[in-house]
Design a protein around this motif. Structure first.
Motif: not given
Lengths: 366, 366
Positions: A154-182
């Motif tokens: 949801x946050x990514x959808x909002x950022x994509x309407x702006x010119x900003x880059x989007x950075x996320x912390x996946x330290x705990x989520x990686x391999x524990x829950x879904x991440x769809x980077x692209x």
């Protein structure tokens, strides 16, 4: 000095978690040079596996440093001194992002929202309207200080309407829950090797969009850090293998093995294992009438926050667990300090038998 | 992905070098939390051993990163943006210090002197007279790009007459030759785990004076890097163990074991082993009429530079060594690119039998 002897702990804290024994054994392999053609083959396989794990067509690599080095690398590279950065802040590690951004001379717009709840995405929408010149938006996927999973899509959808880059912390989520980077419009994601990946701490596996890479290559000033310059790291991990620094070779062996084991288990099965064991833990804690302050909709499977009963002394209880039961659990941080315990079930530490053991201890000692 | 299989190489390059098999095995020990009391005991022993190794009464610790992370940590913490920094520059890694200092916005006074020679200390004396407001002086003890050992004691005497802090690179010299941190007036020294310490790459063992620590605590602005903030790292390694980031636990086990083995061998014996094997290598190379361009007075025992004969193709020859003989040696860098080979004999790679093997190969192939 005596030869090293380490007792096996059941680590049910916020991280590091236990590492898989085969992963640990892989580090007994002899060292290869960081420019050795044999090592490049290993590096290439790790890179492709990380791209697959993050679900990105662009770039992936691992920094020789902790998850926090990934955090700092992103903040250092994806904005220049004086640039506006929005930090979605709802926990201890979000506050660390702000601390780092301050030191780097960034202009921070902190979007502080209640600890222990998902952030209302309209907050970000409003902030981007108010600050259309924002260069970077930062959010944390799974905040271990609160046990809350955020809606990054949801946050990514909002950022994509702006010119900003989007950075996320996946330290705990990686391999524990879904991440769809692209698909989620992420430009840079960092994680840690020591949680759901079941590797030892020491690496920060990252994904980076081509857009972020081009931004770093073309920014007005070079990033203040050479060590954490993501474009240099990417060039070493890329097909040209341009030398930068001597990477942590043995840790890369460990990451290779942990990615291979993940592949063997199947990513959906790994996510499911985290879900099933977390549900069992939460059901057990509820049964012994302990309070889980995080709403069921917001809960993270990798880390469960439980309210500390008033009659229990925080430090004494956690020490008793270590010394009498050989089990580590986490303390509360920030707004939650002294009020909660945090029980992690991540990677190799995410086992049904450990859930039984911690519930037994809680039944006896609370 | 297939299970990891790594061929054993004889690594005679500039680093990483081979790691001791017992050191590698130590990483099979189970993970401990980075705030576990058992882990603090290990950390305390490593710290005391490093203090002893550097010969300092003040502080020691290891950064979770490569030697270059130690380099950047020093430059980031020991001067503020706009401060004057003198860099004694006589090789590739000195030039890396300048690259990093530029990114940090420091005002650099580069004292460039001839590659392959010891620097004339009067250069530094003059520079400090000309720039009495210099905040930091940086020098490299053992430059692996040139194979030259610098007279740090002499440079330290000169710096001590000024108000500047003194930082040195010990990546290649640590455990391979004498370092007297306190006596030589050093304020910060960084090194790497992967050379004469016979550990895998991934840690930068450092020493820091109380003066440097106080400087960082009291500087006008906080260091731009939180991850490389030496005062935070020191506070975690100190008696209070103030949490910072999750350190590379398994790499600390390895460092513990490598320090224990160093203790067992005896530091003077370790230095002597490096000296004896280097002498044997140099004698053998001279016997087969190869040229050693570095003057005997300036030579480093850990790394020998040998002029490439004109009829030999640089890349082809080094690839032949890897593929036909399983031996890695180093290429020339910077001013020496394409002109020399660099043969490292460090830590576990520093063995008489390896000297015999590389001399045999040179006799056959040159």
């Amino acid at each position: 000095m005596k030869p090293l002897k380490v007792n096996k702990r059941i680590i049910l804290g916020p991280g590091p978690s236990s590492a898989n024994p085969d992963v640990l054994k892989s580090m007994s392999n002899p060292i290869l040079g960081y420019l050795d053609p044999d090592f490049f083959k290993i590096l290439d396989e790790v890179r492709e596996s990380l791209k697959n794990l993050y679900r990105t067509k662009d770039h992936a690599f691992a920094l020789s440093g902790s998850g926090s080095s990934g955090m700092e690398a992103g903040l250092t590279c994806l904005a220049e001194r004086g640039d506006k950065v929005i930090v979605c802040a709802y926990g201890y590690f979000c506050e660390r992002q702000i601390l780092m951004a301050e030191r780097l001379g960034l202009e921070i717009i902190p979007l502080r929202s209640e600890w222990g709840k998902q952030m209302d995405p309209s907050l970000l929408e409003d902030a981007l309207k108010q600050h259309p010149d924002t260069k970077l938006v930062v959010a944390t996927h799974a905040e271990t200080s609160t046990g809350v999973l955020q809606n990054i899509e949801e946050l990514g959808k909002i950022v994509s309407k702006s010119d900003a880059l989007f950075m996320i912390d996946c330290v705990t989520s990686i391999a524990g829950t879904e991440i769809l980077f692209d698909d989620w419009n992420i430009d840079f994601a960092y994680s840690g090797s020591q949680k759901c990946l079941a590797s030892p701490p020491g690496l920060s596996p990252c994904a980076m969009s081509e857009k972020a890479y081009q931004y770093i290559k073309n920014r007005k000033t070079k990033p203040s850090s050479w060590y954490l310059d993501l474009s240099l790291v990417n060039d070493y991990w890329g097909s040209e293998h341009v030398p930068q620094y001597t990477v942590a070779v043995s840790s890369i062996y460990a990451l290779y093995e942990s990615l291979r084991l993940l592949d063997e288990e199947g990513i959906e099965n790994r996510w499911n294992r985290h879900k099933v064991n977390a549900e069992k833990l939460r059901a057990g804690l509820t049964e012994i009438e302990l309070n889980l302050p995080i709403s069921p909709n917001d809960r993270l499977d990798q880390l469960t926050v439980v309210t500390k009963p008033d009659h229990i002394d925080d430090v004494e209880f956690r020490n008793k667990l270590i010394y009498d039961y050989n089990i580590e659990i986490g303390r509360g941080l920030g707004d939650f300090a002294g009020k909660v315990f945090r029980i992690g079930l991540m990677g190799e530490s995410c086992k049904s038998e450990y859930v039984d053991q911690i519930l037994d201890v809680f039944r006896k000692e609370i």
